[in-house]
Scaffold this active site. Structure first.
Site, PDB file in Angstrom:
ATOM      1  N   HIS A   1       0.838  -1.205   0.000  1.00  0.00           N
ATOM      2  CA  HIS A   1       0.000   0.000   0.000  1.00  0.00           C
ATOM      3  C   HIS A   1       0.868   1.247   0.000  1.00  0.00           C
ATOM      4  CE1 HIS A   1      -3.181  -2.803   1.228  1.00  0.00           C
ATOM      5  NE2 HIS A   1      -4.035  -1.887   0.817  1.00  0.00           N
TER       6      HIS A   1
ATOM      7  N   LYS B   1      -0.580   4.820   4.574  1.00  0.00           N
ATOM      8  CA  LYS B   1      -1.423   3.836   5.302  1.00  0.00           C
ATOM      9  C   LYS B   1      -0.878   3.640   6.717  1.00  0.00           C
ATOM     10  CE  LYS B   1      -3.770  -0.576   4.903  1.00  0.00           C
ATOM     11  NZ  LYS B   1      -5.027   0.036   5.349  1.00  0.00           N
TER      12      LYS B   1
END
Ligand code: NAD
Length: 265
Positions: free
Chosen positions: A154, A158
């Protein structure tokens, strides 16, 4: 369907504002954000990049829950806890996309789901929901000599790891094997770990750049390996699923539902 958005200026909040506005039969009744958000007072459409829509982002969460049939929440665990209580008090359906919830957070959501329909999924993308069902079947078909490893990547912003989606895939694999992720999961590794124990489900979380969400579930056997991969190219996919879930709650009895329920799987 009167839909409210909490976290309206966030990455997902902006997608949700756009998605609600372009969905037939959906009315955006308001968008709320943190009391100290710099977006407060700004037009939600402008923040979302679609031009003014006459809906300012406010801090008035109470009013939002009172006005909406369903509220969509992609915020943060502490906020989602508070929103679950508000939803239960107002009889407002709640769609929860927030990840990184603790067991205590989850207990608050489960309590709210006794009073309202609550749809919760760590990943609302239709492809991910289908893949979750496939992973469970593959895990059921293979004996535990096949090692299961889940790799995700990600964007650098995040804040939780492994991702809620990776944990959801792991839970499905565990269910296929007749166990739970609490029993079988190895969420991280470092140092002298020793050889890999049989039957465990391992995770690796990568972070960097602007990757929206890549997940691969590996089933590694002797002499062969199966890899099931999902790649998200746009956050739209989550917003589409969340708005679909909001419509699905109409007329439903109280309960905690998943996207598998929404898709009728
Ligand atoms: P973000 O940080 O861009 O947005 C979060 C927003 O919530 C911000 O605008 C923040 O100000 C707001 N917020 C925080 N506390 C609040 C409060 N008390 N009241 C109102 N608003 C509040 O994050 P993001 O990338 O949009 O992700 C949000 C969450 O959604 C994360 O948990 C993420 O993992 C999850 N997520 C889930 C899915 C899914 O399909 N389920 C998909 C993408 C992201």
């Amino acid at each position: 369907m009167k839909i409210g958005i909490v976290g309206g200026s966030g990455r997902m909040g902006q997608m949700l504002v756009r998605q609600v506005r372009q969905t037939d039969g959906a009315i955006l009744v308001g968008a709320v954000d943190r009391p100290d958000s710099p977006a407060l007072g700004r037009d939600a459409g402008e923040v979302a990049g679609i031009g003014p829509i006459g809906t300012p982002i406010t801090g008035d969460t109470e009013a939002l829950f009172a006005a909406a049939d369903a509220v969509i929440d992609f915020t943060a665990p502490a906020a989602t806890r508070a929103h679950a209580g508000l939803a239960a008090r107002n009889g407002t359906a709640l769609i929860v996309g927030t990840t990184g919830l603790s067991d205590a957070d989850q207990a608050v959501l489960d309590e709210a789901a006794r009073r309202i329909p609550l749809v919760q999924a760590p990943n609302m993308a239709i492809g991910v929901v289908l893949l979750t069902a496939v992973i469970e079947q593959v895990a059921r078909a293979l004996d535990p000599s096949w090692d299961i490893e889940i790799v995700e990547m990600h964007h650098r912003h995040k804040v939780d790891a492994p991702s809620g989606t990776a944990l959801g895939f792991g839970a499905a694999a565990a269910a296929g094997r007749g166990t739970t992720l609490k029993e079988a999961g190895i969420l991280s590794r470092e140092g002298h770990t020793g050889p890999r124990p049989a039957g465990k489900i391992g995770f690796a979380a990568l972070r960097g750049g602007d990757v929206i969400g890549d997940h691969t579930v590996m089933f590694a056997g002797q002499g062969e390996r199966i890899e099931l991969t999902h790649k998200a190219a746009s956050r739209d996919i989550y917003a589409v699923g969340a708005v679909r879930a909001a419509f699905w709650t109409r007329g439903r009895p109280a309960g905690r539902y998943s996207m598998r329920d929404v898709l009728g799987l």
